[in-house]
Each structure stands twice: as C-alpha cells, then as structure tokens.
Design a protein around this motif. Structure first.
Motif, PDB file in Angstrom:
ATOM      1  N   GLU A 102       0.845  -1.180   0.000  1.00  0.00           N
ATOM      2  CA  GLU A 102       0.000   0.000   0.000  1.00  0.00           C
ATOM      3  C   GLU A 102       0.891   1.245   0.000  1.00  0.00           C
ATOM      4  OE1 GLU A 102      -3.353   2.242   2.790  1.00  0.00           O
ATOM      5  OE2 GLU A 102      -2.429   0.368   3.462  1.00  0.00           O
ATOM      6  N   THR A 103       0.644   2.152  -0.944  1.00  0.00           N
ATOM      7  CA  THR A 103       1.398   3.404  -0.995  1.00  0.00           C
ATOM      8  C   THR A 103       0.714   4.431  -0.106  1.00  0.00           C
ATOM      9  OG1 THR A 103       2.120   2.934  -3.256  1.00  0.00           O
ATOM     10  CG2 THR A 103       2.312   5.214  -2.493  1.00  0.00           C
ATOM     11  N   LEU A 104       1.421   4.883   0.914  1.00  0.00           N
ATOM     12  CA  LEU A 104       0.874   5.832   1.878  1.00  0.00           C
ATOM     13  C   LEU A 104       1.196   7.274   1.500  1.00  0.00           C
ATOM     14  CD1 LEU A 104       1.982   3.904   5.091  1.00  0.00           C
ATOM     15  CD2 LEU A 104      -0.240   3.793   3.936  1.00  0.00           C
ATOM     16  N   ASP A 105       2.329   7.488   0.856  1.00  0.00           N
ATOM     17  CA  ASP A 105       2.751   8.828   0.458  1.00  0.00           C
ATOM     18  C   ASP A 105       3.791   8.685  -0.645  1.00  0.00           C
ATOM     19  OD1 ASP A 105       2.816  11.571   0.456  1.00  0.00           O
ATOM     20  OD2 ASP A 105       4.279  11.734   2.079  1.00  0.00           O
ATOM     21  N   SER A 106       3.970   9.740  -1.429  1.00  0.00           N
ATOM     22  CA  SER A 106       4.944   9.705  -2.520  1.00  0.00           C
ATOM     23  C   SER A 106       5.469  11.106  -2.761  1.00  0.00           C
ATOM     24  CB  SER A 106       4.300   9.149  -3.793  1.00  0.00           C
ATOM     25  OG  SER A 106       5.250   9.039  -4.833  1.00  0.00           O
ATOM     26  N   ALA A 107       6.783  11.230  -2.952  1.00  0.00           N
ATOM     27  CA  ALA A 107       7.391  12.530  -3.206  1.00  0.00           C
ATOM     28  C   ALA A 107       8.679  12.342  -3.988  1.00  0.00           C
ATOM     29  CB  ALA A 107       7.679  13.257  -1.889  1.00  0.00           C
ATOM     30  N   VAL A 108       9.044  13.359  -4.788  1.00  0.00           N
ATOM     31  CA  VAL A 108      10.286  13.338  -5.553  1.00  0.00           C
ATOM     32  C   VAL A 108      11.425  13.791  -4.646  1.00  0.00           C
ATOM     33  CG1 VAL A 108      11.535  14.336  -7.479  1.00  0.00           C
ATOM     34  CG2 VAL A 108       9.133  13.694  -7.758  1.00  0.00           C
ATOM     35  N   ASP A 109      12.424  12.941  -4.478  1.00  0.00           N
ATOM     36  CA  ASP A 109      13.604  13.291  -3.679  1.00  0.00           C
ATOM     37  C   ASP A 109      14.646  14.044  -4.492  1.00  0.00           C
ATOM     38  OD1 ASP A 109      12.792  12.367  -1.257  1.00  0.00           O
ATOM     39  OD2 ASP A 109      14.186  10.685  -1.145  1.00  0.00           O
ATOM     40  N   TYR A 110      14.728  13.718  -5.801  1.00  0.00           N
ATOM     41  CA  TYR A 110      15.746  14.332  -6.649  1.00  0.00           C
ATOM     42  C   TYR A 110      15.224  14.364  -8.076  1.00  0.00           C
ATOM     43  CZ  TYR A 110      20.095  14.923  -9.285  1.00  0.00           C
ATOM     44  OH  TYR A 110      21.050  15.373 -10.145  1.00  0.00           O
ATOM     45  N   ALA A 111      15.318  15.513  -8.718  1.00  0.00           N
ATOM     46  CA  ALA A 111      14.857  15.667 -10.093  1.00  0.00           C
ATOM     47  C   ALA A 111      16.016  16.094 -10.976  1.00  0.00           C
ATOM     48  CB  ALA A 111      13.743  16.706 -10.172  1.00  0.00           C
ATOM     49  N   CYS A 112      16.082  15.513 -12.171  1.00  0.00           N
ATOM     50  CA  CYS A 112      17.101  15.903 -13.143  1.00  0.00           C
ATOM     51  C   CYS A 112      16.519  15.710 -14.532  1.00  0.00           C
ATOM     52  CB  CYS A 112      18.371  15.079 -12.946  1.00  0.00           C
ATOM     53  SG  CYS A 112      18.186  13.329 -13.310  1.00  0.00           S
ATOM     54  N   PRO A 113      17.165  16.228 -15.570  1.00  0.00           N
ATOM     55  CA  PRO A 113      16.634  16.043 -16.925  1.00  0.00           C
ATOM     56  C   PRO A 113      16.493  14.564 -17.263  1.00  0.00           C
ATOM     57  CG  PRO A 113      18.344  17.724 -16.910  1.00  0.00           C
ATOM     58  CD  PRO A 113      18.379  17.076 -15.554  1.00  0.00           C
ATOM     59  N   GLY A 114      15.303  14.173 -17.665  1.00  0.00           N
ATOM     60  CA  GLY A 114      15.073  12.809 -18.114  1.00  0.00           C
ATOM     61  C   GLY A 114      14.391  11.902 -17.117  1.00  0.00           C
ATOM     62  N   PHE A 115      14.651  12.106 -15.813  1.00  0.00           N
ATOM     63  CA  PHE A 115      14.012  11.246 -14.824  1.00  0.00           C
ATOM     64  C   PHE A 115      14.065  11.887 -13.450  1.00  0.00           C
ATOM     65  CE2 PHE A 115      18.477  10.027 -14.740  1.00  0.00           C
ATOM     66  CZ  PHE A 115      18.749   9.909 -13.384  1.00  0.00           C
ATOM     67  N   ASP A 116      13.238  11.363 -12.547  1.00  0.00           N
ATOM     68  CA  ASP A 116      13.249  11.749 -11.144  1.00  0.00           C
ATOM     69  C   ASP A 116      13.589  10.530 -10.303  1.00  0.00           C
ATOM     70  OD1 ASP A 116      12.333  14.299 -11.844  1.00  0.00           O
ATOM     71  OD2 ASP A 116      10.231  13.717 -11.580  1.00  0.00           O
ATOM     72  N   VAL A 117      14.067  10.774  -9.096  1.00  0.00           N
ATOM     73  CA  VAL A 117      14.180   9.711  -8.101  1.00  0.00           C
ATOM     74  C   VAL A 117      13.064   9.956  -7.083  1.00  0.00           C
ATOM     75  CG1 VAL A 117      15.582   8.631  -6.320  1.00  0.00           C
ATOM     76  CG2 VAL A 117      16.649   9.438  -8.437  1.00  0.00           C
ATOM     77  N   ARG A 118      12.159   9.011  -6.988  1.00  0.00           N
ATOM     78  CA  ARG A 118      10.967   9.160  -6.166  1.00  0.00           C
ATOM     79  C   ARG A 118      11.043   8.245  -4.950  1.00  0.00           C
ATOM     80  NH1 ARG A 118       5.934  11.234  -6.593  1.00  0.00           N
ATOM     81  NH2 ARG A 118       6.408  12.068  -8.672  1.00  0.00           N
ATOM     82  N   ARG A 119      10.524   8.728  -3.830  1.00  0.00           N
ATOM     83  CA  ARG A 119      10.438   7.920  -2.618  1.00  0.00           C
ATOM     84  C   ARG A 119       8.980   7.733  -2.239  1.00  0.00           C
ATOM     85  NH1 ARG A 119       9.760   7.922   2.882  1.00  0.00           N
ATOM     86  NH2 ARG A 119      11.216   6.647   4.111  1.00  0.00           N
TER      87      ARG A 119
END
Length: 202
Positions: free
Chosen positions: A25-42
């Motif tokens: 179950e996903t309780l929350d989601s946020a981008v930790d790091y953004a760069c051209p082409g992709f993000d790193v999401r937690r």
C-alpha cells in the motif's frame, strides 16, 4: 455452450488472492531528486505484514525503442558514448515519449519517427509495434515500446541533443543477431528488439 464455460477459472481467483496478499500500500509519494530525463521518487509503503518503510525508484516517462531496417534488410545502428559504463555502446535509436505524442499506437509511432530521424537522419515507410516491456521494474517504472521501422532511408536531418555523442552505421541483420548470441551486443533495448523481431517476423 457448455455450462462449464460459464464458471470462473479457480486459478484466476487464486492469482487474484495471491496479488492481494503480496501487494504493498502506498501511503505517500514525493520526488527526492529531479534531473533532466528522470526523477528519483520515494514512496512510503506498507508491506503485507503491516510494517512500513520507504522505497526509492527511478520515475521516468515511457520511451520508444526503434529497430530500423533498410529496404535491403540491413539495420541502422548507432554507436553512442555511455557515461554510466564508460564506453561506446552499440545500440539502436531510442528516446522518451513527449506529452504531445499522445498515447496508444499513434503516439508511439510519432515518437518512433521522431527519435529515428533525430538520432540517425533516417525516415521509415512504416512502423509496427513489436512489444512493450518493463525492463527494470525492480528499481524503475520505465516502460519501453519496441517498434519495427521498415523501408528506412537517410532522408532526414539529424538533430542530436547537446549530451548525445552518436555515430550512425548500417549492418547486416544477421551480423547484429550474431552479436546478440555471442554477447557482442550489450545494449538491453537493442537485444530485446532483435529477439522479438527474430521470434515474430523471421
């Protein structure tokens, strides 16, 4: 129709139960790091046993991978520097789908035509989807649409991005297939496209 045809397959119910038992179950989601082409999401997730933890993954748009064949049956390939592995890598045209491409088959074809032209200077007579895969779904949500492009001719202008170092060549299809078999072709997207073409069209 046999009455048995109206009954649900018990195996389908078992599969659904297994999926429910395994799902997070996903309780929350946020981008930790953004760069051209992709993000790193937690994502903050709850596991089936009730425990919670964070899960990081690469979040990126869908992409197209193009297997371009000339009228003579040769393959248009690219040789590109890949910083992550520190060497030149042989592959085939590929790139991210843009929002204006839309979705479904028409959007995939528009993106495939654009990436083929920009990276190689070739245009195709026709496009056909080979398969869609999730190449690294343990660590990324990437979706790759593999497309066969036929009748490719060098009639377009290349438009490389500032961070693309690419040269273009044509090779006999059988040579590229042999490179898949003997580990000479390391690019996973190109390997997938060649093997699907071999299975479906040869």
């Amino acid at each position: 129709m046999d009455d048995a045809d109206d009954l649900d397959d018990p195996a389908d119910a078992d599969d659904a139960d297994d999926a429910a038992d395994l799902s997070w179950e996903t309780l929350d989601s946020a981008v930790d790091y953004a760069c051209p082409g992709f993000d790193v999401r937690r994502d903050e997730v709850r596991f089936p046993d009730g425990e919670t933890d964070g899960f990081h993954y690469v979040d990126e748009p869908p992409a197209v991978v193009v297997l371009p064949l000339t009228p003579d049956g040769d393959v248009v390939v690219i040789d590109e520097w890949r910083q992550a592995v520190g060497r030149v890598n042989r592959g085939i045209p590929a790139g991210t789908m843009e929002p204006e491409d839309g979705d479904e088959e028409a959007g995939i074809e528009r993106a495939a035509a654009r990436e083929l032209a920009e990276e190689t200077g070739y245009e195709a007579d026709s496009f056909e989807r080979l398969t869609t895969v999730e190449p690294t779904n343990g660590m990324a949500n990437a979706v790759h649409h593999h497309v066969l492009a036929t009748g490719c001719e060098p009639t377009a202008e290349r438009e490389l991005d500032h961070n693309e170092s690419i040269s273009v060549a044509t090779v006999p299809y059988d040579d590229l297939l042999a490179a898949v078999v003997d580990d000479g072709l390391r690019d996973g997207r190109a390997v997938t496209a060649v093997l699907w073409y071999e299975l479906l069209r040869r």
